[in-house]
Design a protein around this motif. Sequence first.
Motif, short mmCIF file in Angstrom:
data_model
loop_
_atom_site.label_atom_id
_atom_site.label_comp_id
_atom_site.label_asym_id
_atom_site.label_seq_id
_atom_site.Cartn_x
_atom_site.Cartn_y
_atom_site.Cartn_z
N ARG A 12 83.54 89.03 -44.65
CA ARG A 12 82.33 88.59 -43.95
C ARG A 12 82.14 87.09 -44.11
O ARG A 12 81.78 86.38 -43.16
CB ARG A 12 81.09 89.32 -44.49
CG ARG A 12 80.92 90.75 -43.99
CD ARG A 12 80.90 90.89 -42.48
NE ARG A 12 79.94 90.05 -41.78
CZ ARG A 12 78.71 90.40 -41.46
NH1 ARG A 12 78.26 91.61 -41.77
NH2 ARG A 12 77.92 89.60 -40.78
N ASN A 13 82.40 86.57 -45.32
CA ASN A 13 82.24 85.14 -45.54
C ASN A 13 83.32 84.33 -44.82
O ASN A 13 83.04 83.24 -44.32
CB ASN A 13 82.25 84.83 -47.03
CG ASN A 13 80.85 84.76 -47.61
OD1 ASN A 13 80.14 83.78 -47.43
ND2 ASN A 13 80.44 85.84 -48.27
N SER A 59 77.90 78.92 -45.05
CA SER A 59 78.39 78.16 -43.90
C SER A 59 79.38 77.09 -44.35
O SER A 59 79.54 76.81 -45.55
CB SER A 59 77.22 77.48 -43.18
OG SER A 59 76.65 76.48 -44.03
N TYR A 98 82.14 84.36 -41.15
CA TYR A 98 80.92 83.56 -40.97
C TYR A 98 81.24 82.07 -41.09
O TYR A 98 80.75 81.25 -40.29
CB TYR A 98 79.87 83.95 -42.02
CG TYR A 98 78.57 83.20 -41.86
CD1 TYR A 98 77.68 83.50 -40.83
CD2 TYR A 98 78.24 82.18 -42.74
CE1 TYR A 98 76.48 82.81 -40.69
CE2 TYR A 98 77.05 81.47 -42.61
CZ TYR A 98 76.18 81.79 -41.58
OH TYR A 98 75.01 81.09 -41.43
N SER A 145 78.42 89.36 -34.71
CA SER A 145 78.09 89.94 -36.01
C SER A 145 78.59 91.38 -36.11
O SER A 145 79.06 91.80 -37.17
CB SER A 145 76.57 89.90 -36.22
OG SER A 145 76.22 90.46 -37.46
N ALA A 205 84.39 85.77 -34.38
CA ALA A 205 83.49 85.26 -35.42
C ALA A 205 82.05 85.14 -34.93
O ALA A 205 81.11 85.20 -35.74
CB ALA A 205 83.99 83.90 -35.90
N LEU A 260 75.98 85.05 -47.15
CA LEU A 260 77.00 84.37 -46.36
C LEU A 260 76.81 82.86 -46.45
O LEU A 260 75.67 82.37 -46.44
CB LEU A 260 76.92 84.82 -44.90
CG LEU A 260 77.08 86.33 -44.66
CD1 LEU A 260 76.97 86.64 -43.17
CD2 LEU A 260 78.40 86.85 -45.21
N CYS A 299 82.37 91.32 -36.69
CA CYS A 299 82.66 90.85 -38.04
C CYS A 299 82.42 91.95 -39.06
O CYS A 299 83.21 92.16 -39.99
CB CYS A 299 81.80 89.63 -38.38
SG CYS A 299 82.25 88.15 -37.46
N MET A 359 82.86 80.97 -37.95
CA MET A 359 81.88 80.75 -36.87
C MET A 359 81.23 79.37 -36.99
O MET A 359 81.10 78.64 -36.00
CB MET A 359 80.80 81.83 -36.94
CG MET A 359 79.72 81.68 -35.86
SD MET A 359 78.30 82.77 -36.11
CE MET A 359 77.50 81.97 -37.50
N THR A 360 80.86 79.00 -38.21
CA THR A 360 80.21 77.70 -38.40
C THR A 360 81.20 76.55 -38.27
O THR A 360 80.80 75.42 -37.93
CB THR A 360 79.50 77.63 -39.76
OG1 THR A 360 80.44 77.82 -40.83
CG2 THR A 360 78.43 78.72 -39.85
#
Length: 353
Positions: free
Chosen positions: A253-254, A126, A257, A201, A198, A124, A204, A260-261
């Motif tokens: 998933r990416n 960021s 993730y 986990s 997000a 993953l 997601c 989220m960042t």
Amino acid sequence: MIPMLSKPFSPPPRVFSNLRTHFFNCTTILRSAKPMGSEKLGLIQTRKQAIFRLANVSGFKTELLEISCHNPALHIVFVPGNPGVVSFYADFLDWLFEFLGGTASITAVGHISHSGKDSESGRLFSLQEQIDHKISFVDNELKDVDVPVVLIGHSIGAHICLEMFRRSQEKVAYCICLYPFLAVDRTSSTQSLIRKIAASSALCAALSTIGASLRILPTSILKFLVKNSIGKSWSSSAVEVLCSHVLQYHTMRNMLYMAMTEFEKLPENPDWDLIRWKRNRIAFLFGADDHWGPLHLYEEMCRKVPDASAEVEREGHTHAFSCSEAGSVWVARHVAGIIKKDNGRNLSSESKL
């Protein structure tokens, strides 16, 4: 945020004055425009096709879309939003090249692991890693390019482009931000929902599994479901890209993730100092109904940086403008106008565009 450099940037003197001289001075791979009522839009019927290429950028497999010229006046680097699948923007890039008269080379750089294949074995990435990846592309892949580089970013790609601009000032001459996601909006219920999803986990993983499992359906049924749900106004090519690239476990998933960042890294206010400092080298296009780049952000920009180049699109296109052919054409025409007008005025006194 990375501190600003103390020394002002002096852009290269040779920029856009040779655009007319190089009109259509490029290779001759052409294709017929897709049926879209172009005759009503007054568009020509053939346009050059962006070519897909898989490249190694800073050690990661990266999907690129490229349109090249024999003797370009500038090089455009396009950074997508999230999902960062460059194939969503193929029509937009084709029309942008056309509206610039075939005078610019264009490269769209996809996000790591937002791709058709899981080349990074489930890793993953960021927002910061995606920023570093794009800066590495400019520093290494374009190190021998001797024409000005123009950055164009969509959504979170606009934030990425501003960071690239900050850190590659000797190379980058101009930055255009489309429907920009520059700051977290605590009043947006949509952003709040996505942020909560997000951050989990488990959620997601579950959503990514569900999305990937849809690929077991026959292609025609899957496309029908997409077209009649989130893709009602989408072009057939955008529906195809979502089915082939986005509905994969590693991509979803990416995406989540990275989202989220984004919420962790982005502030509640844009970097007004950078925007004010580089106001003659940055342009913004906001949407009339866009929760990622809301109108109140546009209005605040007009107050804080009155002479900023900021406009609002009120033609009814969505944040995902590149998923419709009409949106791709309109935004491409608008961006070409910015490059011809603003860059010609600010970076080359001899330009008559």
